[in-house]
Design a protein around this motif. Structure first.
Motif, PDB file in Angstrom:
ATOM      1  N   ILE A  96       0.862  -1.308   0.087  1.00 27.49           N
ATOM      2  CA  ILE A  96       0.146  -0.028   0.102  1.00 27.49           C
ATOM      3  C   ILE A  96       0.725   1.204  -0.034  1.00 27.49           C
ATOM      4  O   ILE A  96       0.522   2.169  -0.448  1.00 27.49           O
ATOM      5  N   VAL A  97       1.945   1.153   0.397  1.00 24.52           N
ATOM      6  CA  VAL A  97       3.092   2.031   0.369  1.00 24.52           C
ATOM      7  C   VAL A  97       3.671   2.348  -0.887  1.00 24.52           C
ATOM      8  O   VAL A  97       4.890   2.207  -1.120  1.00 24.52           O
ATOM      9  N   THR A 147      -1.602   2.803  -4.337  1.00 28.50           N
ATOM     10  CA  THR A 147      -2.289   3.663  -3.663  1.00 28.50           C
ATOM     11  C   THR A 147      -3.249   4.506  -4.555  1.00 28.50           C
ATOM     12  O   THR A 147      -4.440   4.536  -3.922  1.00 28.50           O
ATOM     13  N   PHE A 205      -6.280   2.307  -5.509  1.00 30.08           N
ATOM     14  CA  PHE A 205      -7.087   1.858  -4.213  1.00 30.08           C
ATOM     15  C   PHE A 205      -8.067   3.096  -4.006  1.00 30.08           C
ATOM     16  O   PHE A 205      -9.071   2.853  -3.767  1.00 30.08           O
ATOM     17  N   ARG A 206      -7.561   4.304  -4.466  1.00 32.73           N
ATOM     18  CA  ARG A 206      -8.394   5.691  -4.207  1.00 32.73           C
ATOM     19  C   ARG A 206      -9.748   5.498  -5.141  1.00 32.73           C
ATOM     20  O   ARG A 206     -10.627   5.767  -4.843  1.00 32.73           O
ATOM     21  N   GLU A 211     -12.077   2.936  -3.939  1.00 36.18           N
ATOM     22  CA  GLU A 211     -12.679   3.379  -2.618  1.00 36.18           C
ATOM     23  C   GLU A 211     -13.723   4.521  -3.052  1.00 36.18           C
ATOM     24  O   GLU A 211     -14.643   4.324  -2.693  1.00 36.18           O
ATOM     25  N   ASN A 242     -17.651   3.512  -2.737  1.00 35.53           N
ATOM     26  CA  ASN A 242     -18.524   4.295  -1.897  1.00 35.53           C
ATOM     27  C   ASN A 242     -19.701   4.950  -2.484  1.00 35.53           C
ATOM     28  O   ASN A 242     -20.732   5.042  -1.671  1.00 35.53           O
ATOM     29  N   VAL A 261     -15.051  -0.791   1.598  1.00 27.68           N
ATOM     30  CA  VAL A 261     -13.833  -1.655   1.211  1.00 27.68           C
ATOM     31  C   VAL A 261     -12.915  -2.080   2.320  1.00 27.68           C
ATOM     32  O   VAL A 261     -12.496  -1.432   3.083  1.00 27.68           O
ATOM     33  N   ILE A 262     -12.635  -3.460   2.397  1.00 29.02           N
ATOM     34  CA  ILE A 262     -11.802  -3.847   3.336  1.00 29.02           C
ATOM     35  C   ILE A 262     -10.610  -4.184   2.360  1.00 29.02           C
ATOM     36  O   ILE A 262     -10.375  -5.089   1.419  1.00 29.02           O
ATOM     37  N   VAL A 263      -9.420  -3.693   3.195  1.00 30.75           N
ATOM     38  CA  VAL A 263      -8.096  -3.825   2.349  1.00 30.75           C
ATOM     39  C   VAL A 263      -7.207  -4.675   3.258  1.00 30.75           C
ATOM     40  O   VAL A 263      -7.120  -4.988   4.471  1.00 30.75           O
ATOM     41  N   ILE A 288      -5.273   8.897   1.450  1.00 31.98           N
ATOM     42  CA  ILE A 288      -4.575   7.760   1.253  1.00 31.98           C
ATOM     43  C   ILE A 288      -3.240   7.849   0.379  1.00 31.98           C
ATOM     44  O   ILE A 288      -2.314   7.113   0.621  1.00 31.98           O
ATOM     45  N   VAL A 289      -3.311   8.786  -0.618  1.00 34.00           N
ATOM     46  CA  VAL A 289      -2.243   8.777  -1.294  1.00 34.00           C
ATOM     47  C   VAL A 289      -1.415   9.978  -0.808  1.00 34.00           C
ATOM     48  O   VAL A 289      -1.002  10.855  -1.318  1.00 34.00           O
ATOM     49  N   THR A 342      -0.361   6.446   4.689  1.00 32.60           N
ATOM     50  CA  THR A 342      -0.252   5.368   4.126  1.00 32.60           C
ATOM     51  C   THR A 342       0.649   4.364   4.997  1.00 32.60           C
ATOM     52  O   THR A 342       0.554   3.472   5.118  1.00 32.60           O
ATOM     53  N   ILE A 345     -11.390  -1.922   7.599  1.00 34.01           N
ATOM     54  CA  ILE A 345     -12.287  -1.307   6.446  1.00 34.01           C
ATOM     55  C   ILE A 345     -11.905   0.070   6.272  1.00 34.01           C
ATOM     56  O   ILE A 345     -11.687   0.696   7.408  1.00 34.01           O
ATOM     57  N   VAL A 346     -11.430   0.446   5.148  1.00 34.44           N
ATOM     58  CA  VAL A 346     -10.860   1.952   5.109  1.00 34.44           C
ATOM     59  C   VAL A 346     -11.814   2.703   4.412  1.00 34.44           C
ATOM     60  O   VAL A 346     -12.553   2.301   3.227  1.00 34.44           O
ATOM     61  N   CYS A 347     -12.019   3.946   4.712  1.00 34.43           N
ATOM     62  CA  CYS A 347     -13.051   4.985   4.654  1.00 34.43           C
ATOM     63  C   CYS A 347     -12.077   6.255   4.339  1.00 34.43           C
ATOM     64  O   CYS A 347     -11.435   6.731   5.362  1.00 34.43           O
ATOM     65  N   VAL A 348     -11.989   6.780   3.226  1.00 34.46           N
ATOM     66  CA  VAL A 348     -11.035   8.193   2.912  1.00 34.46           C
ATOM     67  C   VAL A 348     -12.312   9.161   3.112  1.00 34.46           C
ATOM     68  O   VAL A 348     -13.313   9.436   2.376  1.00 34.46           O
ATOM     69  N   ASP A 363     -11.194  12.486   2.651  1.00 34.29           N
ATOM     70  CA  ASP A 363     -11.011  13.456   1.499  1.00 34.29           C
ATOM     71  C   ASP A 363     -10.892  14.706   2.044  1.00 34.29           C
ATOM     72  O   ASP A 363     -11.136  15.677   1.545  1.00 34.29           O
ATOM     73  N   ARG A 408     -18.219  13.719   4.264  1.00 31.94           N
ATOM     74  CA  ARG A 408     -17.831  12.467   4.035  1.00 31.94           C
ATOM     75  C   ARG A 408     -17.054  11.699   5.370  1.00 31.94           C
ATOM     76  O   ARG A 408     -17.379  10.436   5.503  1.00 31.94           O
ATOM     77  N   ASN A 429     -19.290   8.342   6.419  1.00 34.45           N
ATOM     78  CA  ASN A 429     -18.595   7.115   6.527  1.00 34.45           C
ATOM     79  C   ASN A 429     -18.383   6.509   7.902  1.00 34.45           C
ATOM     80  O   ASN A 429     -18.717   5.173   8.127  1.00 34.45           O
TER      81      ASN A 429
END
Lengths: 340, 340
Positions: free
Chosen positions: A72-73, A78, A81-82, A85, A89, A95-97, B72-73, B78, B96-99, B101, B106, B110
């Motif tokens: 992920i780094v 990344t 993934f964005r 997501e 959404n 989303v489970i990563v 996340i970017v 990260t 579970i990730v939620c961004v 932003d 949001r 989320n």
DNA sequence: TTGTAGGCGTTATCAG
DNA sequence: CTGATAACGCCTACAA
């Protein structure tokens, strides 16, 4: 501490049955205006929200997507993934990563963990080790259970599923051609030595361009490095080879090549022109700024999520299911490390 | 397509009751050796795996952690995420990730989505907008429902919960002192103008160091930029101010400062010494390599996950719950952009 | 218009 | 040693 309230609580409190409450909250017109009002008001007051887990169990739909990626780094993953997501959404999915860390075992474990009801479908890029082993049984397992799967970037022909890939060979060809067209003759390729599907494709494109440019392929000019951050091979390579152009399968190698080359007294882009893959921040902030191949990870991720959700929501007709492979077109972003 | 098998299937097939199957698979010694063998063999053959969702419903434990981050970017987030994921996975949790932003709305949406049973606890860094609005009702909601919450990096005093933060002020102080100690007098601070808690702390440390070094604070030497990638203000700033040292609250500003300064004819580190926050790839691959403050995101993430899982698994005694704030110690990584 | 019953897959308790 | 029953929270066909 106000614990979460359930239909049962409401029913008990208002002395009606659970199903009445359930229907009332769905505004069913089986229920009288009065009862509905009463129930809805009560529910709002106590901030009733249906329990996701119970609904999942009932519907056999979790509204969760599992994403399994090697790392992920890493700018590319990344951004993908964005994209996932964001799109997921919007469609009401979470989303489970899970990160496989390039390890086959972790990939398998993670998938098994998620496959037991936690998610409705997978989006993944294969771990390096998996591509080396060519063992895809865990993927087969999953698809045979009817769990939709979308592979992106690091894919395999051995699994029938939707895929999203970059036009790697094409863009590598194009990039190499642009070097040739600007007069470059001794063009190096810096790539990884693992058998990543993408590295292969890029090499194919590179070779094809050489051929077209009537330049003989020279294995001497190909540097195969073991892994992303293992850049020690670069200095000796640049010292012992006369080159005037360079294509790298990632940013890091490219940036490092530039700084080594500059240290060795070459000027960029005049003595050596450089093009890298992955349009990340390194490219934008290097000196000179790196000409690079943008992989549009966001777009790939969005496409992958779209394909997946379509599969999840459309109960396709079993046997003669159709799988598509979407190709995302990379673009060459010209900056300062190449001529014009 | 072999659909997933359940206890019921096994029971029917083997003509025993569901509860017998359940016990047999748990190796309960209520069940005879024979029956257990038979059932276990069958289960293995058909690759039985218990359904996570059903178990979640029963146990009121999902073994999922919700992570809500602004972006996340971004190297720092990260790495924190990687720390969380790694630790959580080891303890059998999924993430579970939620961004958000950087958006308040949001963030709220989320969290609500996840709070209805999908997760056992939250780890989050506040969105920029949330810190500006200072509206933390969504966090209160969640904690009042008894859902454990751990805040990291971008935190607030208004919520009682576990926290993980960097010793921002201290390390900024230390970094600034190191500039002063190497003879720097006109030290600029490049920071963000949003009221991020971390930026504030860093400025505090910066000012404290100036004081200690008997250098008068000069607002002229502070550049407040609106956001991460908005770097246009840097060139005029460097042109109109004579500086010999520079502390930046992130990597991008620092790197860009270096390249602008070099273009303006300064040499680094002799004319201007530069220190940045966030020890990401930009720092490692810039020329000269950037001296930087490593935030150890992995460690923060791991710590956050550890605190959270402890809270989740230890049913604390309600009222007099204790909340801790863990401080992760940043370290100064000396490279080529500072003297010695 | 409201309520009952059964089921989603699992586990725990208790009875046989 | 085995099985029936109830429960987790929700939904829905069907009965009243």
């Amino acid at each position: 501490m106000r614990r979460k309230i359930t239909l049962k609580h409401i029913a008990r409190e208002l002395e009606v049955s659970i199903s009445t409450v359930s229907k009332a909250l769905k505004n069913s017109n089986e229920i009288s205006r009065d009862t509905k009002d009463k129930i809805q008001a009560f529910a709002k007051l106590y901030n009733y929200k249906p329990n996701n887990i119970a609904i999942s169990l009932k519907n056999k739909r979790t509204k969760n997507i599992g994403v399994v990626i090697p790392d992920i780094v890493h700018h590319f993953f990344t951004t993908v993934f964005r994209g996932i997501e964001k799109y997921a959404n919007k469609r009401g999915y979470n989303v489970i990563v899970c990160v496989s860390d390039e390890s086959f075992d972790r990939e398998v474990i993670n998938m098994e963990m998620l496959a037991n009801g936690s998610i409705d479908g997978f989006i993944m890029a294969l771990a390096g080790e998996t591509q080396l082993k060519k063992d895809y049984n865990h993927l087969k397992e999953v698809t045979e259970q009817g769990i939709p799967l979308v592979l992106f970037d690091r894919v395999t022909d051995e699994i029938r599923c939707d895929k999203v890939v970059l036009n790697d060979a094409e863009i590598a060809f194009e990039a190499t051609m642009s070097l040739i067209n600007s007069g470059r003759q001794r063009i190096a390729l810096i790539t990884t030595d693992n058998f990543f599907s993408v590295s292969n494709s890029r090499e194919v494109g590179y070779r094809k361009a050489l051929k077209k440019g009537n330049i003989e392929f020279n294995e001497q000019l190909v540097l195969r490095l073991p892994y992303d951050e293992d850049i020690d091979g670069i200095e000796p390579f640049l010292k012992s080879n006369k080159i005037d152009g360079l294509l790298s399968v990632n940013e890091i190698f490219a940036i490092h090549c530039m700084s080594v080359a500059q240290r060795l007294g070459y000027t960029i882009p005049n003595d050596i022109s450089v093009i890298g893959f992955t349009d990340g921040i390194l490219s934008k902030y290097s000196t000179p700024k790196l000409t690079t191949i943008a992989q549009h990870g966001d777009k790939m991720g969005e496409m992958a999520a779209k394909l997946l959700i379509e599969k999840i929501e459309n109960d396709f007709d079993e046997e003669n299911e159709v799988f598509t492979t979407e190709i995302i077109k990379a673009t060459l972003v010209k900056r300062e490390s190449t001529i014009n």
